[in-house]
Write a protein that holds these residues in place. Structure first.
Motif, PDB file in Angstrom:
ATOM      1  N   ASP A 247      60.773 -57.429 -33.651  1.00  0.00           N
ATOM      2  CA  ASP A 247      61.191 -56.323 -32.795  1.00  0.00           C
ATOM      3  C   ASP A 247      60.029 -55.864 -31.925  1.00  0.00           C
ATOM      4  O   ASP A 247      59.897 -54.693 -31.618  1.00  0.00           O
ATOM      5  CB  ASP A 247      61.700 -55.163 -33.663  1.00  0.00           C
ATOM      6  CG  ASP A 247      62.556 -54.199 -32.847  1.00  0.00           C
ATOM      7  OD1 ASP A 247      63.206 -54.655 -31.882  1.00  0.00           O
ATOM      8  OD2 ASP A 247      62.556 -52.996 -33.156  1.00  0.00           O
ATOM      9  N   GLU A 248      59.173 -56.807 -31.542  1.00  0.00           N
ATOM     10  CA  GLU A 248      58.000 -56.467 -30.758  1.00  0.00           C
ATOM     11  C   GLU A 248      58.208 -56.872 -29.305  1.00  0.00           C
ATOM     12  O   GLU A 248      58.967 -57.780 -28.994  1.00  0.00           O
ATOM     13  CB  GLU A 248      56.763 -57.179 -31.321  1.00  0.00           C
ATOM     14  CG  GLU A 248      56.436 -56.795 -32.759  1.00  0.00           C
ATOM     15  CD  GLU A 248      55.283 -57.618 -33.318  1.00  0.00           C
ATOM     16  OE1 GLU A 248      54.741 -58.447 -32.563  1.00  0.00           O
ATOM     17  OE2 GLU A 248      54.955 -57.441 -34.491  1.00  0.00           O
ATOM     18  N   LEU A 249      57.502 -56.194 -28.417  1.00  0.00           N
ATOM     19  CA  LEU A 249      57.518 -56.580 -27.012  1.00  0.00           C
ATOM     20  C   LEU A 249      56.627 -57.801 -26.813  1.00  0.00           C
ATOM     21  O   LEU A 249      55.599 -57.937 -27.471  1.00  0.00           O
ATOM     22  CB  LEU A 249      57.015 -55.425 -26.152  1.00  0.00           C
ATOM     23  CG  LEU A 249      57.838 -54.124 -26.204  1.00  0.00           C
ATOM     24  CD1 LEU A 249      57.150 -53.048 -25.384  1.00  0.00           C
ATOM     25  CD2 LEU A 249      59.239 -54.341 -25.703  1.00  0.00           C
ATOM     26  N   HIS A 250      57.013 -58.679 -25.902  1.00  0.00           N
ATOM     27  CA  HIS A 250      56.225 -59.854 -25.572  1.00  0.00           C
ATOM     28  C   HIS A 250      55.648 -59.680 -24.175  1.00  0.00           C
ATOM     29  O   HIS A 250      56.176 -58.923 -23.359  1.00  0.00           O
ATOM     30  CB  HIS A 250      57.090 -61.108 -25.616  1.00  0.00           C
ATOM     31  CG  HIS A 250      57.597 -61.441 -26.986  1.00  0.00           C
ATOM     32  ND1 HIS A 250      57.963 -62.711 -27.354  1.00  0.00           N
ATOM     33  CD2 HIS A 250      57.799 -60.684 -28.086  1.00  0.00           C
ATOM     34  CE1 HIS A 250      58.360 -62.723 -28.609  1.00  0.00           C
ATOM     35  NE2 HIS A 250      58.282 -61.491 -29.071  1.00  0.00           N
ATOM     36  N   THR A 251      54.584 -60.410 -23.866  1.00  0.00           N
ATOM     37  CA  THR A 251      54.010 -60.296 -22.533  1.00  0.00           C
ATOM     38  C   THR A 251      54.918 -60.959 -21.506  1.00  0.00           C
ATOM     39  O   THR A 251      55.660 -61.904 -21.815  1.00  0.00           O
ATOM     40  CB  THR A 251      52.623 -60.950 -22.462  1.00  0.00           C
ATOM     41  OG1 THR A 251      52.744 -62.360 -22.694  1.00  0.00           O
ATOM     42  CG2 THR A 251      51.671 -60.339 -23.485  1.00  0.00           C
TER      43      THR A 251
END
Length: 398
Positions: A247-251
């Protein structure tokens, strides 16, 4: 840059990640390849946001704790100033250190308490960041059992040795690619079996699929079917990226790498009927976005914009940075969305609507109602979809 460092950097080719995909599927803990100056050449598994965006002065360079350890032949497992466990292993040839494999960047259960000792307000003032952003980054740092860190260190050590082997082959400039690939395949398979026996909890279900794809790619290599080989490696990377359920943001940079692999596969399919261009400035690539929100838009551009054209179609992905937000644009020179499709964007039975609504709702969930998808243009000359995201790191999910 000396010849050895140049050769090490040149090893970072489009297939290097895929060559180790069987091992990388065993762990989701961070793992990077860096040079002797501490510059990050390749992220196999990304670092935590806390390390990348707060501790490091630059996203492309390791933190000061790592820099202090970079000595020829240095091999270490150490705790940084914030208590995170880190791994450092040299990449060597003939006794000369060419770079390092680094990784872990996790808390052990008995050191997890140190995350609660970090002075968030003082750090926010020093780094000129919002306290909420720092608190979220700290909370996202993984806590991992020591036996899993032990297995991860074995992965790092094996990859370091294999990169050293690749480097030695390039220095001697002997065409032994087929023999090297066969040896490497046997080594990887043996190591995977050993690691699975030691810690089955780290093995994930797609492991068999990725190994099968890579085995097929090796057959294509031996048969000199290089286009097929590249397609299989691209597909393997796409599947692995799509299966990331964190559930993390990616670049944005990582998203663009994934989309470029997808477009490469479509280019082979459509040949001269498809052209594409990705133009994202370097100062935009480090900003974060929910993974897989852009790809459905690109896919729709191909299905509804390019596939219906008889002559050459073109897709362009570009971005513009403003004071408080970034606009990412996906444009095509097709005939525009059909009227019934535009009307169906809000209807559950529309496949296009499902893709749009999913990306739209995820953007709004992370960044707020102002950041949903927008159809900026759709007519006979083509379509443009705008994907806005905030530039400030304290943007948070509602």
């Amino acid at each position: 840059m000396d010849n050895h460092r140049k050769t090490l950097k040149n090893l970072i080719d489009p297939t290097i990640y895929s060559r180790y995909s069987g091992l990388l599927s065993l762990s989701n803990i961070s793992l990077q390849l860096i040079d002797t100056d501490g510059d990050i050449l390749l992220e196999f598994n990304p670092s935590p946001d806390f390390c990348k965006l707060i501790c490091q002065n630059n996203e492309t360079r390791v933190c000061s704790d790592y820099l202090s350890k970079l000595k020829p032949g240095q091999r270490d497992r150490f705790a940084c100033g914030y208590g995170l466990t880190n791994i450092l292993l040299p990449v060597e040839i003939n006794g000369e250190t060419l770079g390092y494999i680094t990784g872990a960047q996790v808390y052990l259960p008995d050191s997890e308490y140190q995350k609660y000792l970090i002075n968030i307000m003082a750090m926010a003032k020093d780094k000129k960041l919002e306290p909420e952003f720092i608190a979220k980054a700290i909370a996202a740092i993984k806590t991992v059992e020591e036996n899993k860190v032990d297995v991860h260190e074995q992965l790092c050590n094996h990859i370091a040795k294999n990169i050293s082997y690749d480097f030695s082959q390039s220095v001697h400039s002997t065409d032994k690619a087929i023999a090297r690939l066969s040896i490497e395949k046997e080594m990887l398979e043996k190591k995977i079996i050993d690691l699975e026996a030691k810690n089955m909890s780290l093995v994930i279900n797609p492991h068999f699929l990725f190994n099968t794809l890579n085995s097929i790619a090796r057959i294509a290599y031996f048969e000199k079917s290089h286009t097929t080989e590249e397609l299989i490696y691209c597909l393997s990377d796409l599947l692995r990226y799509n299966l990331k359920q964190d559930d993390e943001l990616h670049t944005i940079g990582a998203e663009m790498d994934n989309i470029e692999k997808y477009l490469y596969i479509q280019k082979v399919r459509f040949k001269n009927r498809l052209e594409y261009e990705i133009d994202i400035a370097d100062d935009i690539k480090h900003h974060r976005i929910p993974n897989m929100v852009i790809q459905p838009i690109v896919e729709n551009a191909i299905i509804h914009g390019i596939s219906t054209k008889r002559d050459a179609g073109k897709i362009k992905i570009y971005a513009e940075k403003y004071k408080d937000h970034i606009n990412i644009y996906v444009s095509d020179n097709g005939n525009g969305f059909p009227k019934e499709v535009l009307q169906g964007l809000q209807q559950s039975q529309s496949k296009l609507g499902i893709g749009f609504r999913s990306s739209d709702s995820r953007l709004k969930r992370y960044f707020g109602e102002a950041y949903g998808l927008k159809i900026a243009k759709s007519d006979y000359s083509g379509s443009t979809v705008t994907i806005p995201i905030p530039t400030k790191p304290n943007a948070r999910r509602s």
